[in-house]
Write a protein that holds these residues in place. Structure first.
Motif, short mmCIF file in Angstrom:
data_model
loop_
_atom_site.label_atom_id
_atom_site.label_comp_id
_atom_site.label_asym_id
_atom_site.label_seq_id
_atom_site.Cartn_x
_atom_site.Cartn_y
_atom_site.Cartn_z
N GLN A 128 0.83 -1.21 0.00
CA GLN A 128 0.00 0.00 0.00
C GLN A 128 0.87 1.26 0.00
O GLN A 128 0.57 2.22 -0.70
N PHE A 129 1.94 1.25 0.79
CA PHE A 129 2.84 2.40 0.85
C PHE A 129 3.41 2.71 -0.53
O PHE A 129 3.45 3.86 -0.95
N TYR A 130 3.83 1.68 -1.25
CA TYR A 130 4.38 1.89 -2.58
C TYR A 130 3.32 2.39 -3.56
O TYR A 130 3.62 3.16 -4.46
N ASN A 133 3.05 6.01 -3.10
CA ASN A 133 4.33 6.67 -3.38
C ASN A 133 4.87 6.14 -4.71
O ASN A 133 5.84 5.37 -4.74
N TRP A 155 11.19 -1.46 4.56
CA TRP A 155 10.63 -0.62 5.62
C TRP A 155 11.73 0.23 6.26
O TRP A 155 11.53 1.41 6.51
#
Length: 191
Positions: A128-130, A133, A155
């Motif tokens: 999800q972070f990627y 971003n 991380w």
């Protein structure tokens, strides 16, 4: 194991094995370093900046290679680095135009291992972070979200932590403490 001299590229960032990082190169001395690395004159290591030390960076760095580069509109150079092998910097010196060179010794990389159980949450959260971003996401042709070492290292690269705290986790023999740390961090923000 034998020592090897490497050029040191030092920034206030972290690059670990199998990770990728885009770095902007502006100064002529760093352009010369990039050219010499690409010509095979010496290997390149990427280290986290450390103030007030005999070394320009923390003693654990990552040997890396330049996998891509682009000339930017302002005539600076953007390079994409890919980490391969962790190294310990035994000593360092500045050459005539203030580029750092280091005497290094290979360190063990964290072993690959499958993510299981509740730790699958840190893998899903990284994915999800990627997605939110895209500049980071685009650096990877393939993400290894099933490997605990790969996920833990990604991380550590992106978490806003002090470098000395990242180093404490990096000095562990495996990725387990990092996995525990990230899982607790995620759970504390979910509750």
């Amino acid at each position: 194991m034998r020592t090897q001299e490497m050029a040191l590229l030092v920034r206030d960032a972290l690059l670990l094995p199998d990770g990728r990082l885009e770095v902007r190169i502006v100064e002529p001395r760093y352009l010369r370093m990039v050219a010499e690395v690409l010509k095979g004159k010496y290997p390149l290591a990427f280290g986290m900046f450390r103030a007030k030390s005999d070394l320009p960076c923390y003693p654990i760095a990552t040997q890396c290679e330049i996998i891509d580069f682009n000339l930017l509109e302002d005539d600076s150079l953007s390079i994409v680095l890919e980490g391969h092998q962790r190294v310990k910097i035994l000593s360092a010196y500045e050459d005539s135009d203030k580029l750092w060179m280091g005497k290094t010794l290979p360190c063990l990389n964290w072993a690959e291992e499958p993510i299981r159980g509740e730790f699958e949450l840190i893998s899903a959260a990284l994915e999800q972070f990627y997605q939110v971003n895209p500049d980071l996401f685009e650096l990877y042709s393939k993400m290894n979200l099933e490997d605990a070492a790969w996920v833990s290292q990604r991380w550590l690269e992106v978490l806003p932590m002090y470098n000395k705290d990242k180093l404490m986790l990096l000095n562990q023999p495996s990725c387990h403490k990092t996995m525990d740390f990230v899982l607790q961090l995620i759970k504390s923000h979910v509750d």
